[in-house]
Design a protein around this motif. Sequence first.
Motif, PDB file in Angstrom:
ATOM      1  N   UNK A  48       0.924  -1.141   0.027  1.00  0.00           N
ATOM      2  CA  UNK A  48      -0.116   0.095  -0.013  1.00  0.00           C
ATOM      3  C   UNK A  48       0.694   1.428   0.039  1.00  0.00           C
ATOM      4  N   UNK A  49       2.038   1.381   0.626  1.00  0.00           N
ATOM      5  CA  UNK A  49       2.833   2.470   0.878  1.00  0.00           C
ATOM      6  C   UNK A  49       3.617   2.650  -0.539  1.00  0.00           C
ATOM      7  N   UNK A  50       3.987   1.363  -0.913  1.00  0.00           N
ATOM      8  CA  UNK A  50       4.593   1.405  -2.370  1.00  0.00           C
ATOM      9  C   UNK A  50       3.539   2.160  -3.623  1.00  0.00           C
ATOM     10  N   UNK A  51       2.259   1.800  -3.585  1.00  0.00           N
ATOM     11  CA  UNK A  51       1.329   2.320  -4.349  1.00  0.00           C
ATOM     12  C   UNK A  51       1.170   3.766  -4.020  1.00  0.00           C
ATOM     13  N   UNK A  52       1.126   3.975  -2.703  1.00  0.00           N
ATOM     14  CA  UNK A  52       1.125   5.738  -2.378  1.00  0.00           C
ATOM     15  C   UNK A  52       2.478   6.344  -3.038  1.00  0.00           C
ATOM     16  N   UNK A  53       3.400   5.946  -3.051  1.00  0.00           N
ATOM     17  CA  UNK A  53       4.558   6.393  -3.366  1.00  0.00           C
ATOM     18  C   UNK A  53       4.204   6.880  -5.129  1.00  0.00           C
ATOM     19  N   UNK A  54       3.793   5.721  -5.774  1.00  0.00           N
ATOM     20  CA  UNK A  54       3.450   6.068  -7.158  1.00  0.00           C
ATOM     21  C   UNK A  54       2.386   7.116  -7.341  1.00  0.00           C
ATOM     22  N   UNK A  55       1.483   7.290  -6.452  1.00  0.00           N
ATOM     23  CA  UNK A  55       0.305   8.177  -6.425  1.00  0.00           C
ATOM     24  C   UNK A  55       1.104   9.674  -6.369  1.00  0.00           C
TER      25      UNK A  55
END
Length: 210
Positions: A48-55
């Motif tokens: 989830x935090x990896x995804x947040x980084x891309x967002x």
Amino acid sequence: MKTYLPIWIALLIAAVAAVFVSESVSPDVRSTMMEEGGWIETASWISYFVAAAFVLIQLMRFPNRWSMLVCTMLLGMRELDFDKRFTTMGIFKSRFYSSSDVPITEKLIALVVTAAVVAALFFLVKHHLKPFFKRVRARSGASCSVFLAGGLMVFAKSIDGLSRKLEPFGIEPSDATNRIVGSVEECFELVAALLIVVGAVGALRLNRSK
């Protein structure tokens, strides 16, 4: 869409394989894999935090996507039990606000946090939900990945605490069934988190190609 289909199938197969593996290893190894704080849950919140980084990267061109960033981070923090880790009990329980065991300072902080969460969700629904479903109908791979993630989250939540939910019907699942269902829940939650990553990466690639 064709680019994403193999990814979806691979993630689903991996989840099923992980459940089978958890049933064939020793109880200690299974606990390390599936229990709270284990490999699967850890991989979920990291995803989830990896995804947040891309967002976050997308915010430079699309500032109005801040609510997507907030909600993605909230999913990661939920996996880490932030809603109850630092307080007397879970802040999203009605009893939290009525109990005399909860200090007033905790209640005030929880109200501020809850208001921020509601604001982010409201903004997300108001500004992004309709375009999101439009992209899903258009078979956008990135949006469909997020849509599938949402479906898996709902399914995983529906089987959480299966024994408790079946108790009113006089049904008592065996220990083996509860164990397998618990493994399926954890693995599907991880797949959902990974699909969010896939969706975030896909959206970033699509934006850069414009």
